[in-house]
Design an enzyme around this catalytic site. Sequence first.
Site, mmCIF file in Angstrom:
data_model
loop_
_atom_site.group_PDB
_atom_site.id
_atom_site.type_symbol
_atom_site.label_atom_id
_atom_site.label_comp_id
_atom_site.label_asym_id
_atom_site.label_seq_id
_atom_site.Cartn_x
_atom_site.Cartn_y
_atom_site.Cartn_z
ATOM 1 N N SER A 9 -40.804 30.586 -112.960
ATOM 2 C CA SER A 9 -41.483 29.935 -111.835
ATOM 3 C C SER A 9 -42.736 30.713 -111.480
ATOM 4 O O SER A 9 -42.662 31.890 -111.105
ATOM 5 C CB SER A 9 -40.556 29.879 -110.624
ATOM 6 N N HIS A 34 -42.327 26.400 -114.655
ATOM 7 C CA HIS A 34 -41.840 25.740 -113.444
ATOM 8 C C HIS A 34 -42.866 25.960 -112.340
ATOM 9 O O HIS A 34 -43.285 27.092 -112.076
ATOM 10 C CB HIS A 34 -40.480 26.331 -113.049
ATOM 11 N N ASP A 36 -43.830 25.224 -108.372
ATOM 12 C CA ASP A 36 -43.279 24.864 -107.062
ATOM 13 C C ASP A 36 -44.381 24.428 -106.108
ATOM 14 O O ASP A 36 -45.216 25.234 -105.710
ATOM 15 C CB ASP A 36 -42.551 26.075 -106.466
ATOM 16 N N MET A 38 -45.270 23.106 -102.443
ATOM 17 C CA MET A 38 -44.707 23.078 -101.080
ATOM 18 C C MET A 38 -45.774 22.633 -100.090
ATOM 19 O O MET A 38 -46.930 23.040 -100.209
ATOM 20 C CB MET A 38 -44.234 24.481 -100.696
ATOM 21 N N HIS A 67 -41.913 20.847 -109.486
ATOM 22 C CA HIS A 67 -40.881 20.697 -108.457
ATOM 23 C C HIS A 67 -41.586 20.445 -107.121
ATOM 24 O O HIS A 67 -42.186 21.356 -106.561
ATOM 25 C CB HIS A 67 -40.056 21.994 -108.430
ATOM 26 N N MET A 69 -41.656 20.004 -103.378
ATOM 27 C CA MET A 69 -40.952 20.218 -102.106
ATOM 28 C C MET A 69 -41.867 19.692 -101.009
ATOM 29 O O MET A 69 -42.410 20.441 -100.189
ATOM 30 C CB MET A 69 -40.636 21.712 -101.932
ATOM 31 N N MET A 138 -30.557 23.219 -106.148
ATOM 32 C CA MET A 138 -31.133 24.387 -105.484
ATOM 33 C C MET A 138 -30.007 25.380 -105.185
ATOM 34 O O MET A 138 -29.034 25.044 -104.507
ATOM 35 C CB MET A 138 -31.827 23.995 -104.181
ATOM 36 N N GLY A 143 -38.230 26.962 -100.457
ATOM 37 C CA GLY A 143 -39.348 27.401 -99.626
ATOM 38 C C GLY A 143 -39.872 28.769 -100.006
ATOM 39 O O GLY A 143 -41.043 29.052 -99.822
ATOM 40 N N PHE A 144 -38.994 29.604 -100.525
ATOM 41 C CA PHE A 144 -39.397 30.978 -100.825
ATOM 42 C C PHE A 144 -38.727 31.478 -102.098
ATOM 43 O O PHE A 144 -37.590 31.100 -102.391
ATOM 44 C CB PHE A 144 -39.006 31.909 -99.670
ATOM 45 N N GLY A 145 -39.432 32.364 -102.798
ATOM 46 C CA GLY A 145 -38.828 33.059 -103.914
ATOM 47 C C GLY A 145 -38.086 34.283 -103.402
ATOM 48 O O GLY A 145 -38.182 34.634 -102.224
ATOM 49 N N GLY A 146 -37.340 34.894 -104.294
ATOM 50 C CA GLY A 146 -36.728 36.181 -103.977
ATOM 51 C C GLY A 146 -35.508 36.148 -103.080
ATOM 52 O O GLY A 146 -35.123 37.170 -102.513
ATOM 53 N N ASP A 176 -32.116 26.410 -109.711
ATOM 54 C CA ASP A 176 -33.358 26.967 -109.177
ATOM 55 C C ASP A 176 -33.080 27.843 -107.959
ATOM 56 O O ASP A 176 -32.695 27.345 -106.899
ATOM 57 C CB ASP A 176 -34.287 25.799 -108.815
ATOM 58 N N GLY A 177 -33.304 29.150 -108.134
ATOM 59 C CA GLY A 177 -33.199 30.089 -107.020
ATOM 60 C C GLY A 177 -32.203 31.195 -107.274
ATOM 61 O O GLY A 177 -31.039 30.951 -107.566
ATOM 62 N N GLY A 178 -32.683 32.426 -107.203
ATOM 63 C CA GLY A 178 -31.789 33.577 -107.331
ATOM 64 C C GLY A 178 -31.183 33.764 -108.710
ATOM 65 O O GLY A 178 -30.147 34.424 -108.840
ATOM 66 N N GLY A 198 -37.950 33.097 -110.977
ATOM 67 C CA GLY A 198 -39.230 33.551 -110.445
ATOM 68 C C GLY A 198 -39.292 35.054 -110.334
ATOM 69 O O GLY A 198 -39.762 35.746 -111.248
#
Length: 219
Positions: A9, A34, A36, A38, A67, A69, A138, A143-146, A176-178, A198
Amino acid sequence: MSTRLVAPSLLAADFANLQRDIDMVNQSQADWFHLDVMDGVFVPNISFGMPVIQAIAQYTQKTLDVHLMIIDPDRYIKTFADLGSHNLTVHIEACNHLHRTIDAIKQEGMKAGVALNPHTPVSLLEDIIQNVDLVCLMSVNPGFGGQSFIENTYSKISALKTLIERKKSNALIEIDGGVSATNAKQLVDTGANILVAGSFVFKSGDPAATISTLKEKIS
Ligand code: DX5
Ligand code: ZN
């Protein structure tokens, strides 16, 4: 073997050195980019807009997995097709007429994806799963990475896999995420096909090697 892809990402890339980071992904073992998008309304953050995406799309040499959002994504379907997106994913929570939206994405020649927030049950896909090419689960609140991976995602993957098989759908499952080397294998073993990563990639000392590590974990 099932489809098993890694999609870095760009949200976690160095925006002051985007071309460098894109080239790194081009030359790496990554499968997709990927992206993102937003709007600060559907999610409490704004990422990048059309001029930046246009600049990115000039250099990406792999599948561009976008993606969205954003609220009211129908307004931008043609724009994203013209920008060179291969996959366009919208959020189920942002679409009042998802069937029409999915049709419109395909009409523009793109693969159509639907994303589900962590609180949204897989069962809501019962009457649309045959029409979509990809489902993005998700595994963090968008909304946020990390952010930390939400463990309940595993049971959602299992439920989604069962639904896909029962409905004879060809939809791929994207997470997607973590995502990291710690959960990658368990995710694909549970049924995931595409892992978006990401921070784990771009905040590592050697992003290209980290991508290789993820590929190894899921091979
Ligand atoms: C979150 C985005 C993700 C994000 C993942 O809203 O949809 O694609 O970039 O970032 P990490 O891998 O850092 O959780
Ligand atoms: Zn994403």
